[in-house]
Design a protein around this motif. Structure first.
Motif, PDB file in Angstrom:
ATOM      1  N   ALA A 151      41.926  40.213  50.784  1.00 21.35           N
ATOM      2  CA  ALA A 151      42.989  40.601  49.897  1.00 21.35           C
ATOM      3  C   ALA A 151      44.365  39.765  50.024  1.00 21.35           C
ATOM      4  N   ALA A 152      44.922  39.126  49.339  1.00 21.96           N
ATOM      5  CA  ALA A 152      46.074  38.321  49.256  1.00 21.96           C
ATOM      6  C   ALA A 152      47.215  38.963  48.757  1.00 21.96           C
ATOM      7  N   SER A 153      48.301  38.947  49.148  1.00 23.32           N
ATOM      8  CA  SER A 153      49.623  39.508  48.592  1.00 23.32           C
ATOM      9  C   SER A 153      51.010  38.469  49.200  1.00 23.32           C
ATOM     10  N   GLY A 154      52.052  38.832  48.288  1.00 19.30           N
ATOM     11  CA  GLY A 154      53.270  37.891  48.639  1.00 19.30           C
ATOM     12  C   GLY A 154      53.172  36.524  48.026  1.00 19.30           C
ATOM     13  N   LEU A 155      51.882  36.091  47.521  1.00 20.01           N
ATOM     14  CA  LEU A 155      51.986  34.632  47.006  1.00 20.01           C
ATOM     15  C   LEU A 155      51.411  34.621  45.323  1.00 20.01           C
ATOM     16  N   THR A 156      51.600  33.431  45.028  1.00 20.39           N
ATOM     17  CA  THR A 156      51.014  33.470  43.480  1.00 20.39           C
ATOM     18  C   THR A 156      49.569  33.068  43.595  1.00 20.39           C
ATOM     19  N   PHE A 157      48.712  33.910  43.939  1.00 21.48           N
ATOM     20  CA  PHE A 157      47.482  33.618  44.282  1.00 21.48           C
ATOM     21  C   PHE A 157      46.674  32.393  43.400  1.00 21.48           C
ATOM     22  N   SER A 158      46.875  32.627  42.213  1.00 25.96           N
ATOM     23  CA  SER A 158      46.128  31.581  41.312  1.00 25.96           C
ATOM     24  C   SER A 158      46.737  30.128  41.551  1.00 25.96           C
ATOM     25  N   SER A 159      47.821  29.967  42.505  1.00 24.00           N
ATOM     26  CA  SER A 159      48.114  28.797  42.734  1.00 24.00           C
ATOM     27  C   SER A 159      47.500  28.088  43.872  1.00 24.00           C
ATOM     28  N   TYR A 160      46.759  28.891  44.668  1.00 23.85           N
ATOM     29  CA  TYR A 160      46.406  28.457  46.073  1.00 23.85           C
ATOM     30  C   TYR A 160      44.950  28.242  46.009  1.00 23.85           C
ATOM     31  N   THR A 161      44.447  27.302  46.659  1.00 27.71           N
ATOM     32  CA  THR A 161      42.979  27.068  46.980  1.00 27.71           C
ATOM     33  C   THR A 161      42.813  27.997  48.125  1.00 27.71           C
ATOM     34  N   MET A 162      41.728  28.635  48.203  1.00 24.40           N
ATOM     35  CA  MET A 162      41.399  29.802  49.268  1.00 24.40           C
ATOM     36  C   MET A 162      40.063  29.288  50.031  1.00 24.40           C
ATOM     37  N   GLY A 163      40.252  29.281  51.530  1.00 23.70           N
ATOM     38  CA  GLY A 163      39.048  28.803  52.203  1.00 23.70           C
ATOM     39  C   GLY A 163      38.557  30.180  53.208  1.00 23.70           C
ATOM     40  N   TRP A 164      37.367  30.158  53.663  1.00 25.39           N
ATOM     41  CA  TRP A 164      36.960  30.790  54.647  1.00 25.39           C
ATOM     42  C   TRP A 164      36.855  29.773  55.590  1.00 25.39           C
ATOM     43  N   PHE A 165      37.022  30.338  57.119  1.00 21.61           N
ATOM     44  CA  PHE A 165      36.742  29.719  58.244  1.00 21.61           C
ATOM     45  C   PHE A 165      36.029  30.547  59.236  1.00 21.61           C
ATOM     46  N   ARG A 166      35.652  29.842  60.360  1.00 24.27           N
ATOM     47  CA  ARG A 166      34.928  30.869  61.361  1.00 24.27           C
ATOM     48  C   ARG A 166      35.297  30.349  62.512  1.00 24.27           C
ATOM     49  N   GLN A 167      34.980  31.243  63.639  1.00 20.53           N
ATOM     50  CA  GLN A 167      35.383  30.577  64.922  1.00 20.53           C
ATOM     51  C   GLN A 167      34.519  31.570  65.951  1.00 20.53           C
ATOM     52  N   ALA A 168      33.594  30.922  66.656  1.00 19.64           N
ATOM     53  CA  ALA A 168      32.495  31.656  67.489  1.00 19.64           C
ATOM     54  C   ALA A 168      33.297  31.604  69.057  1.00 19.64           C
ATOM     55  N   ARG A 175      23.035  29.720  51.065  1.00 20.47           N
ATOM     56  CA  ARG A 175      22.985  31.060  51.554  1.00 20.47           C
ATOM     57  C   ARG A 175      24.351  31.731  51.252  1.00 20.47           C
ATOM     58  N   PHE A 176      25.441  30.999  51.407  1.00 16.04           N
ATOM     59  CA  PHE A 176      26.878  31.486  51.306  1.00 16.04           C
ATOM     60  C   PHE A 176      27.267  31.168  49.935  1.00 16.04           C
ATOM     61  N   THR A 177      27.960  32.183  49.322  1.00 17.00           N
ATOM     62  CA  THR A 177      28.797  31.856  48.054  1.00 17.00           C
ATOM     63  C   THR A 177      30.328  32.250  48.226  1.00 17.00           C
ATOM     64  N   ILE A 178      31.270  31.509  47.764  1.00 16.39           N
ATOM     65  CA  ILE A 178      32.552  31.738  47.760  1.00 16.39           C
ATOM     66  C   ILE A 178      33.061  32.092  46.260  1.00 16.39           C
ATOM     67  N   SER A 179      33.813  33.079  46.056  1.00 17.17           N
ATOM     68  CA  SER A 179      34.223  33.143  44.684  1.00 17.17           C
ATOM     69  C   SER A 179      35.721  34.163  44.734  1.00 17.17           C
ATOM     70  N   ARG A 180      36.393  34.092  43.528  1.00 19.72           N
ATOM     71  CA  ARG A 180      37.577  34.620  43.583  1.00 19.72           C
ATOM     72  C   ARG A 180      37.599  35.289  42.367  1.00 19.72           C
ATOM     73  N   ASP A 181      38.543  36.356  42.428  1.00 14.71           N
ATOM     74  CA  ASP A 181      38.930  37.198  41.300  1.00 14.71           C
ATOM     75  C   ASP A 181      40.528  36.962  41.311  1.00 14.71           C
ATOM     76  N   ASN A 182      41.016  36.182  40.403  1.00  7.28           N
ATOM     77  CA  ASN A 182      42.581  35.994  40.399  1.00  7.28           C
ATOM     78  C   ASN A 182      43.279  37.350  39.949  1.00  7.28           C
ATOM     79  N   ALA A 183      42.645  38.119  39.072  1.00  4.09           N
ATOM     80  CA  ALA A 183      43.220  39.368  38.679  1.00  4.09           C
ATOM     81  C   ALA A 183      43.438  40.339  39.819  1.00  4.09           C
ATOM     82  N   LYS A 184      42.595  40.245  40.942  1.00  4.39           N
ATOM     83  CA  LYS A 184      42.817  41.167  41.881  1.00  4.39           C
ATOM     84  C   LYS A 184      43.323  40.653  43.224  1.00  4.39           C
ATOM     85  N   ASN A 185      43.679  39.368  42.948  1.00  4.28           N
ATOM     86  CA  ASN A 185      44.331  38.424  44.209  1.00  4.28           C
ATOM     87  C   ASN A 185      43.064  38.690  45.314  1.00  4.28           C
TER      88      ASN A 185
END
Length: 124
Positions: free
Chosen positions: A23-40, A67-77
């Motif tokens: 969940a994002a706040s404090g930014l115009t979410f629809s203007s940002y590319t979003m990523g997932w990263f991981r660190q073992a 196997r993994f799917t990324i998606s976004r809901d700009n209405a819910k940030n």
């Protein structure tokens, strides 16, 4: 200020599924590319998946394709990562990140904002 808050991590058996949310706040979410990263433990942070600001294209690391799917809901940030057929090597802290970059699949260094991470543990 910008906040990214991940949730949905936990312990799952190999072959199982989890859905991470950020969940994002404090930014115009629809203007940002979003990523997932991981660190073992003992490893560098690595790219998992990204979804462009317009939602029209996504990018996945080869290790998670199909196997993994990324998606976004700009209405819910909110950005999601649906993880299926999990393997023990997926065990890591998963981080959500945001970038205003318009580059195609921006590299890690272009992400300005990061969440605190959520632990995913896959048992064998």
């Amino acid at each position: 200020q910008v906040q990214l808050v991940e949730s949905g991590g936990g312990l799952v058996q190999a072959g199982g599924s989890l859905r991470l949310s950020c969940a994002a706040s404090g930014l115009t979410f629809s203007s940002y590319t979003m990523g997932w990263f991981r660190q073992a433990p003992g490893k560098e942070r690595e790219f998992v998946a990204a979804i462009m600001w317009h939602g029209g294209s996504t990018h996945d690391a080869n290790s998670v394709k199909g196997r993994f799917t990324i998606s976004r809901d700009n209405a819910k940030n909110t950005v999601y990562l649906e993880m299926r057929s999990l393997k023990p090597e997926a065990t890591a802290v998963y981080y959500c990140a945001a970038t205003p970059s318009r580059n195609y699949n921006p590299p890690l260094r272009e992400y300005n904002y990061w969440g605190q991470g959520t632990q995913v543990t896959v048992s064998s």
